[in-house]
Design an enzyme around this catalytic site. Structure first.
Site, PDB file in Angstrom:
ATOM      1  N   SER A 148       0.510  -1.511   0.189  1.00  0.00           N
ATOM      2  CA  SER A 148       0.133   0.336  -0.501  1.00  0.00           C
ATOM      3  C   SER A 148       0.703   1.868  -0.244  1.00  0.00           C
ATOM      4  O   SER A 148       2.035   0.669   0.636  1.00  0.00           O
ATOM      5  CB  SER A 148      -0.361   0.038   1.546  1.00  0.00           C
ATOM      6  OG  SER A 148      -1.381   1.454   2.062  1.00  0.00           O
ATOM      7  N   TYR A 161      -2.175  -0.029  10.568  1.00  0.00           N
ATOM      8  CA  TYR A 161      -2.438  -1.025   9.142  1.00  0.00           C
ATOM      9  C   TYR A 161      -0.936  -0.086   8.296  1.00  0.00           C
ATOM     10  O   TYR A 161      -0.015  -0.847   7.894  1.00  0.00           O
ATOM     11  CB  TYR A 161      -3.118  -0.211   8.265  1.00  0.00           C
ATOM     12  CG  TYR A 161      -3.723  -0.585   6.657  1.00  0.00           C
ATOM     13  CD1 TYR A 161      -3.589  -2.170   6.616  1.00  0.00           C
ATOM     14  CD2 TYR A 161      -3.376   0.369   5.589  1.00  0.00           C
ATOM     15  CE1 TYR A 161      -3.947  -1.746   4.899  1.00  0.00           C
ATOM     16  CE2 TYR A 161      -3.325   0.198   4.402  1.00  0.00           C
ATOM     17  CZ  TYR A 161      -3.731  -1.068   4.046  1.00  0.00           C
ATOM     18  OH  TYR A 161      -3.923  -1.659   2.478  1.00  0.00           O
TER      19      TYR A 161
END
Length: 253
Positions: A148, A161
């Site tokens: 990501s 995250y």
């Protein structure tokens, strides 16, 4: 774009029940790849396999929980029995559970660590021997990890995250030093704002609303956009490794 070089290959795609995993499995299968579909939701995998087969592709349903080592080991046996060695692995399974660190949501932290980091490692351990053997035989071998943009850019309330994705990005970089000399390509895909089910897992109404607002303002990517990038990357000549790709909506800085 033509991806004819993918025909005849055998892929494992985790997180295949939805989002980037599902889109990648569909696209690979449409170009002649035999695809093993790994995810927890067997009913979703069965529906996807039926669609792939109706379009003339080949798909194998393998209900798998990447947070469970025994489940991954069983998946390896199932895939090998049906398809033999695998030459393309896509780690697309992941969860995104943002909340302030001060909330102390250890349950969410553990789930993200188990899925995004340890889950990817379990899959890598399971299928790396295949990739090495395939490459030694002179064929193309690919490991694709979906990380990501959060691995590089800090977003408030997404600390854990982002940390799991930074770990996956670093893991990919390190694996390249081990597997590259053995002709196994390692690619790390780092999407920005992308329309998947991840946002639906958020249990914080304020953060969920912020994410919706970002989609309205930035026109996020689709899962198909990421699948197309993976197909492009893995269809290059075997001596070419597109090692890392950051892909963002044009409006996302």
């Amino acid at each position: 774009m033509s991806y004819d070089t993918l025909a005849g290959r055998t892929a494992v795609v985790t997180g295949a029940a939805s989002g980037m995993g599902e889109a990648t499995a569909r696209l690979l299968a449409s170009h002649g790849v035999r695809v093993a579909l790994l995810a927890r939701r067997a009913e979703r995998l069965t529906e996807l396999a039926a669609k792939i087969e109706a379009d003339g592709g080949q798909a194998l349903v393998v209900a798998t929980d990447v947070t469970d080592a025994a489940s991954v080991d069983a998946a390896v046996e199932r895939v090998h029995a049906a398809y033999g060695d695998v030459d393309l692995v896509v780690n697309a399974a992941g969860v995104m559970l943002p909340n302030p660190v001060t909330d102390g949501r250890a349950d969410e932290w553990q789930r993200m660590l188990d899925t995004n980091v340890a889950g990817a490692l379990r899959v890598i351990r399971a299928f790396t021997p295949d990739l090495i053997a395939v490459a030694a035989a002179g064929r193309t071998a690919d490991l694709v990890n979906i990380s990501s943009i959060g691995a590089h850019i800090a977003f408030p309330n997404y600390a854990v995250y982002g940390a799991t994705k930074a770990a996956l990005t670093y893991l990919s970089q390190s694996l390249r030093t081990e597997l590259g000399p053995r002709d196994v390509r390692v690619t790390n895909i780092e999407p920005g704002l992308t329309d998947t089910e991840l946002g639906g897992h958020i249990d914080n109404a304020e953060l969920s609303g912020q994410l919706d607002g970002m989609f309205d303002a930035l026109i996020g990517l689709s899962a198909d956009d990421i699948a197309d990038l993976i197909a492009y990357t893995t269809s290059r000549a075997r001596h070419v490794n597109l090692r890392q790709a950051i892909v963002l909506p044009t409006r996302q800085a």
